[in-house]
Design a protein around this motif. Sequence first.
Motif, PDB file in Angstrom:
ATOM      1  N   VAL A   1       0.837  -1.199   0.000  1.00  0.00           N
ATOM      2  CA  VAL A   1       0.000   0.000   0.000  1.00  0.00           C
ATOM      3  C   VAL A   1       0.873   1.250   0.000  1.00  0.00           C
ATOM      4  CG1 VAL A   1      -1.691   1.337   1.317  1.00  0.00           C
ATOM      5  CG2 VAL A   1      -1.953  -1.151   1.112  1.00  0.00           C
TER       6      VAL A   1
ATOM      7  N   VAL B   1      -5.696   3.685  -3.501  1.00  0.00           N
ATOM      8  CA  VAL B   1      -5.646   2.262  -3.173  1.00  0.00           C
ATOM      9  C   VAL B   1      -6.923   1.856  -2.447  1.00  0.00           C
ATOM     10  CG1 VAL B   1      -4.402   0.451  -1.946  1.00  0.00           C
ATOM     11  CG2 VAL B   1      -3.127   2.328  -3.030  1.00  0.00           C
TER      12      VAL B   1
ATOM     13  N   ALA C   1      -4.586   2.652   3.302  1.00  0.00           N
ATOM     14  CA  ALA C   1      -5.380   2.667   2.074  1.00  0.00           C
ATOM     15  C   ALA C   1      -6.370   3.829   2.084  1.00  0.00           C
ATOM     16  CB  ALA C   1      -6.130   1.350   1.917  1.00  0.00           C
TER      17      ALA C   1
END
Length: 250
Positions: free
Chosen positions: A124, A134, A153
């Motif tokens: 990530v 993401v 994220a």
Amino acid sequence: MPAKLSVNLNAVAMLRNRRDLPWPSVTGLGRIALAAGARGLTVHPRPDQRHIRFCDLPDIRALIDDEFADCEFNIEGFPTEAFLDLVDEHQPEQVTLVPDDPSQATSDHGWDFAGQGAFLAPIVGRLKKKGFRVSLFADPDPAQMEAAKALGADRIELYTGPYGACHDDSAKASIELERLGKTADAAASLGLGVNAGHDLTVANLPALARRIPALAEVSIGHGLTADALEHGMAQTVRRFVKACGGRDDG
């Protein structure tokens, strides 16, 4: 604001791959979908290329860049180095990480954020450093959202397969819908955006949209492609866009 519709092109590609012929055209149907109101295109390029082929990716990227610059490309998959190289090469607006084994027919569960955090966190971070949004595929489990947030994220994508499987049982569907809603509530309270996908249809999408009013995006392939066989791609996209707004009149 209604959730944005991203059309997953995998089922179209799988149909094309039954013959050594260029139809149905993945980019051609992607163009129809975007012109009809979809706001993005999604692909899941698996290692065996059994549906989307790696050679499809530059054409889809060019379609969006050249004709639909306000729309988005979403590439989803298990984050192998080969997958991450595809992401780097084709520069999607969003990367959705899913915990698929290459042998799986389709995605069927979300990440164990606590148990797999050590694996996911550097990936990530790597994607975020390069400027990608993401999203992480997630089971409907509110207790996992803090661990998801800790990974850095931007969004989760709720796995809606169990909800879709209740198409013939309204009582079970209501239970699954509330599980999804509570997970979305927990995610939103932590500042995570919420996407959703898997076995969503014109029939079950409006209730999901009403229960999760902050739903950012739905990625839909199988049900949408099935409907397109009956209604055509353009009309099908218009039906799904209406459903994204919580309207269930088809």
